[in-house]
Motif scaffolding. Structure first.
Motif, PDB file in Angstrom:
ATOM      1  N   PHE A 260      34.215  34.591  53.595  1.00  0.00           N
ATOM      2  CA  PHE A 260      32.865  33.507  53.257  1.00  0.00           C
ATOM      3  C   PHE A 260      33.008  32.379  54.006  1.00  0.00           C
ATOM      4  N   GLU A 261      33.705  32.133  54.869  1.00  0.00           N
ATOM      5  CA  GLU A 261      33.904  31.196  55.779  1.00  0.00           C
ATOM      6  C   GLU A 261      32.707  30.579  56.329  1.00  0.00           C
ATOM      7  N   SER A 262      31.981  31.509  56.735  1.00  0.00           N
ATOM      8  CA  SER A 262      30.529  31.106  57.467  1.00  0.00           C
ATOM      9  C   SER A 262      29.368  30.907  56.565  1.00  0.00           C
ATOM     10  N   TRP A 263      29.559  31.016  55.167  1.00  0.00           N
ATOM     11  CA  TRP A 263      28.542  31.063  54.391  1.00  0.00           C
ATOM     12  C   TRP A 263      28.302  29.521  54.201  1.00  0.00           C
ATOM     13  N   ARG A 264      28.002  28.938  55.142  1.00  0.00           N
ATOM     14  CA  ARG A 264      27.581  27.591  54.865  1.00  0.00           C
ATOM     15  C   ARG A 264      26.066  27.002  55.182  1.00  0.00           C
ATOM     16  N   PHE A 265      25.359  27.014  53.834  1.00  0.00           N
ATOM     17  CA  PHE A 265      24.009  26.945  54.024  1.00  0.00           C
ATOM     18  C   PHE A 265      23.586  25.516  53.999  1.00  0.00           C
ATOM     19  N   ASP A 266      22.248  25.353  54.434  1.00  0.00           N
ATOM     20  CA  ASP A 266      21.756  23.674  54.158  1.00  0.00           C
ATOM     21  C   ASP A 266      21.481  23.611  52.823  1.00  0.00           C
ATOM     22  N   TRP A 267      21.636  24.436  51.849  1.00  0.00           N
ATOM     23  CA  TRP A 267      21.397  24.110  50.284  1.00  0.00           C
ATOM     24  C   TRP A 267      22.611  24.471  49.629  1.00  0.00           C
ATOM     25  N   LEU A 268      23.809  25.059  50.275  1.00  0.00           N
ATOM     26  CA  LEU A 268      24.767  25.203  49.572  1.00  0.00           C
ATOM     27  C   LEU A 268      26.062  25.502  50.651  1.00  0.00           C
ATOM     28  N   ASP A 269      27.387  24.904  50.660  1.00  0.00           N
ATOM     29  CA  ASP A 269      28.450  25.077  51.245  1.00  0.00           C
ATOM     30  C   ASP A 269      29.344  26.052  50.612  1.00  0.00           C
ATOM     31  N   VAL A 270      29.308  27.297  50.318  1.00  0.00           N
ATOM     32  CA  VAL A 270      29.955  28.195  49.798  1.00  0.00           C
ATOM     33  C   VAL A 270      31.357  28.070  49.779  1.00  0.00           C
ATOM     34  N   PRO A 271      32.121  28.309  50.943  1.00  0.00           N
ATOM     35  CA  PRO A 271      33.618  28.179  50.665  1.00  0.00           C
ATOM     36  C   PRO A 271      33.840  26.663  50.212  1.00  0.00           C
ATOM     37  N   ALA A 272      33.402  25.665  50.250  1.00  0.00           N
ATOM     38  CA  ALA A 272      33.607  24.491  49.689  1.00  0.00           C
ATOM     39  C   ALA A 272      33.739  24.397  48.363  1.00  0.00           C
ATOM     40  N   LEU A 273      32.449  25.253  47.914  1.00  0.00           N
ATOM     41  CA  LEU A 273      32.389  25.241  46.376  1.00  0.00           C
ATOM     42  C   LEU A 273      33.596  26.050  45.931  1.00  0.00           C
ATOM     43  N   ILE A 274      33.797  27.222  46.437  1.00  0.00           N
ATOM     44  CA  ILE A 274      35.021  28.113  45.947  1.00  0.00           C
ATOM     45  C   ILE A 274      36.258  27.369  45.949  1.00  0.00           C
ATOM     46  N   ARG A 275      36.584  26.690  47.049  1.00  0.00           N
ATOM     47  CA  ARG A 275      37.852  25.497  46.972  1.00  0.00           C
ATOM     48  C   ARG A 275      37.726  24.711  46.160  1.00  0.00           C
ATOM     49  N   SER A 276      36.830  24.070  45.727  1.00  0.00           N
ATOM     50  CA  SER A 276      36.618  22.794  44.596  1.00  0.00           C
ATOM     51  C   SER A 276      37.089  23.588  43.151  1.00  0.00           C
ATOM     52  N   ALA A 277      37.301  24.762  43.236  1.00  0.00           N
ATOM     53  CA  ALA A 277      37.399  25.437  41.645  1.00  0.00           C
ATOM     54  C   ALA A 277      38.903  25.530  41.333  1.00  0.00           C
ATOM     55  N   PRO A 278      39.375  25.133  40.280  1.00  0.00           N
ATOM     56  CA  PRO A 278      40.846  25.106  39.907  1.00  0.00           C
ATOM     57  C   PRO A 278      41.650  26.458  40.278  1.00  0.00           C
ATOM     58  N   GLY A 279      40.755  27.440  40.199  1.00  0.00           N
ATOM     59  CA  GLY A 279      41.274  28.905  40.358  1.00  0.00           C
ATOM     60  C   GLY A 279      40.378  30.042  40.200  1.00  0.00           C
ATOM     61  N   THR A 280      40.607  31.374  40.486  1.00  0.00           N
ATOM     62  CA  THR A 280      39.652  32.274  40.243  1.00  0.00           C
ATOM     63  C   THR A 280      40.365  33.386  39.406  1.00  0.00           C
ATOM     64  N   PHE A 281      39.736  34.419  38.875  1.00  0.00           N
ATOM     65  CA  PHE A 281      40.082  35.579  38.105  1.00  0.00           C
ATOM     66  C   PHE A 281      39.489  36.662  38.955  1.00  0.00           C
ATOM     67  N   ARG A 282      40.167  37.615  39.443  1.00  0.00           N
ATOM     68  CA  ARG A 282      40.009  38.874  40.277  1.00  0.00           C
ATOM     69  C   ARG A 282      39.866  39.966  38.982  1.00  0.00           C
ATOM     70  N   PHE A 283      38.507  40.829  39.585  1.00  0.00           N
ATOM     71  CA  PHE A 283      38.161  41.743  38.748  1.00  0.00           C
ATOM     72  C   PHE A 283      37.466  42.977  39.674  1.00  0.00           C
ATOM     73  N   PRO A 284      38.096  44.024  39.522  1.00  0.00           N
ATOM     74  CA  PRO A 284      37.686  45.173  40.279  1.00  0.00           C
ATOM     75  C   PRO A 284      35.996  45.782  39.627  1.00  0.00           C
ATOM     76  N   MET A 285      35.409  46.085  40.309  1.00  0.00           N
ATOM     77  CA  MET A 285      33.934  46.534  39.900  1.00  0.00           C
ATOM     78  C   MET A 285      34.153  48.072  39.320  1.00  0.00           C
ATOM     79  N   VAL A 286      34.311  48.143  38.066  1.00  0.00           N
ATOM     80  CA  VAL A 286      34.638  49.244  37.344  1.00  0.00           C
ATOM     81  C   VAL A 286      33.598  49.822  36.265  1.00  0.00           C
ATOM     82  N   ASP A 287      33.305  51.306  36.177  1.00  0.00           N
ATOM     83  CA  ASP A 287      32.633  51.544  34.865  1.00  0.00           C
ATOM     84  C   ASP A 287      33.166  53.011  34.374  1.00  0.00           C
ATOM     85  N   ARG A 288      32.370  53.444  33.612  1.00  0.00           N
ATOM     86  CA  ARG A 288      32.891  54.880  33.094  1.00  0.00           C
ATOM     87  C   ARG A 288      31.479  55.837  33.220  1.00  0.00           C
ATOM     88  N   ASP A 289      31.661  57.001  33.250  1.00  0.00           N
ATOM     89  CA  ASP A 289      30.569  58.016  33.270  1.00  0.00           C
ATOM     90  C   ASP A 289      30.093  57.872  31.808  1.00  0.00           C
TER      91      ASP A 289
END
Length: 422
Positions: A260-289
């Motif tokens: 996401f390093e190149s996702w720097r828009f004139d209305w939002l700096d995505v990598p800067a926003l992500i880095r400003s968070a104290p942490g993240t949680f990882r979650f795989p995209m899953v479901d069941r039939d």
């Protein structure tokens, strides 16, 4: 063995607590059994769609929720370059009688659990009770729990399994189902304090289904700032990263930020926003039939235990709330006939939720983003040259109908619990 006339709700998450509150409001004696020893405010942000908010309003919770959430007025699609694709109004701005609410999952859970304690009483919420078995016995159901004092058995006229995607109640009925199915996408979710993005009331979807960024505010803070929930998502072949899904599994910035390093828009700096968070949680995209049966005798399933779905289109918590309210309405419409009530509950909710599970696998409301990526991967001068308004509306309007929150469906203001015989 304990014999009770109370309905047992297994699981103290959003679906389980709404079920307990709804049944209690209708005059049922209810006991909630939850595996963890303490209910804690966990997770990050979620969205509640207007039809779910309508049901929470019917339970008297709307004022508390509005005080600690943000009501988005728009949803905006952007490309991976930050170019606008589409914007549509949401909630009351779109003409609904109820808002759409963006809220911290922990805040919602706290409001629900406090209401349960106040209305049901402390003794009706039993923590540290992990379900290990459930079976039907004539017009009763027998649930077995593991507690810190050993095994405990409870006989009840009805046991409702609302114990999540790893449901022990479901595993009793589908013992060979295995782990949920992963589609190759991973999500990193976090919360950051920031100045308002755009107008501070817009949900943002940027990118395409193979890599996207989703963001929205969940709380207004002092000084004009906001608590902003974000999801950074991409598809990967790394099975190592796709472990057991858990909303509270810490994520590592190095595992995803480069994409996401190149996702720097004139209305939002995505990598800067992500880095400003104290942490993240990882979650795989899953479901069941989808399965062809939730109810076995005097036991049934609800929420993620019944129909786990991809977190697309703000549907997970909303559909669990609808389950709870429909089940309550079915029991009301068939007093003294629990078997028929459960049959009607499945007739209404199982096909509806199966449609959403399958729609989410087919990209759901994100299909226009994929079309734009395929047709104009290097950007465009005019979005009208890439995709038409009618193409987008066919997807977005169709998804609202599938998910049950088309505007016309909520026009009369009637709770879904009062319409189970329609």
């Amino acid at each position: 063995m304990e014999h009770t006339d109370a309905i047992l709700v297994v699981g103290g998450g959003i679906g389980g607590l709404v079920t307990a509150l709804s049944l209690h409001q209708d005059g049922h004696d209810v006991v909630v059994h939850e595996a963890v020893p303490e209910l804690r405010a966990l997770g990050v942000g979620i969205n509640l769609l207007p039809h779910a908010v309508r049901e929470l309003d019917a339970l008297g919770l709307l004022a508390d929720l509005e005080a600690e959430s943000v009501a988005p007025t728009a949803l905006a699609y952007f490309t991976k370059r930050g170019q606008p694709i589409w914007e549509e109004q949401r909630g009351r701005a779109a003409g609904y009688r109820w808002p759409q609410l963006s809220v911290h999952r922990g805040t919602l859970h706290r409001i629900l659990s406090a209401a349960c304690v106040e209305q049901l009483g402390h003794d009706r919420i039993r923590l540290g009770h992990r379900l290990t078995g459930v079976r039907s016995d004539g017009d009763r159901a027998i649930a077995t729990f593991e507690t810190d004092r050993g095994a405990a058995q409870v006989s009840s006229p009805l046991v409702i399994g609302a114990d999540g995607i790893h449901s022990a109640a479901r595993a009793q009925r589908y013992p060979h189902e295995g782990m949920p199915e992963w589609n190759g996408a991973l999500l990193w979710r976090g919360l950051a304090e920031t100045e308002p993005v755009l107008d501070g009331r817009t949900m943002v979807w940027a990118g395409h289904p193979d890599q996207k960024f989703v963001g929205y505010p969940v709380l207004d803070l002092d000084g004009g700032r906001q608590l902003f929930n974000f999801i950074a998502e991409f598809r990967t072949d790394s099975v190592v990263l796709a472990e057991r899904e858990d909303w509270n599994q810490p994520g590592r910035l190095d595992d995803f930020i480069d994409r996401f390093e190149s996702w720097r828009f004139d209305w939002l700096d995505v990598p800067a926003l992500i880095r400003s968070a104290p942490g993240t949680f990882r979650f795989p995209m899953v479901d069941r039939d989808p399965v062809d049966r939730w109810t076995f005798g005097r036991t049934t399933l609800l929420g993620d235990a019944a129909h786990p779905m991809y977190p697309i289109g703000s549907n997970g918590a909303s559909q669990a709330i609808l389950d709870a309210r429909v089940l309550t309405g079915c029991l009301r419409s068939h007093p003294g006939d629990i078997d028929r009530a459960l049959e009607r509950y499945e007739e209404i909710r199982r096909p509806a939720t199966a449609q959403i599970v399958l729609a989410n696998r087919g990209l759901g409301p994100e299909a226009p983003m994929q079309l734009v990526e395929e047709r104009a991967p290097d950007g465009f001068d005019d979005i009208g040259d890439v995709i038409t308004r009618d193409e987008i509306l066919a997807v977005t309007d169709g998804y609202r109908r599938t998910a049950g929150f088309a505007l016309e469906a909520l026009s009369d203001g009637t709770s879904i619990a009062d319409r189970v015989d329609d």
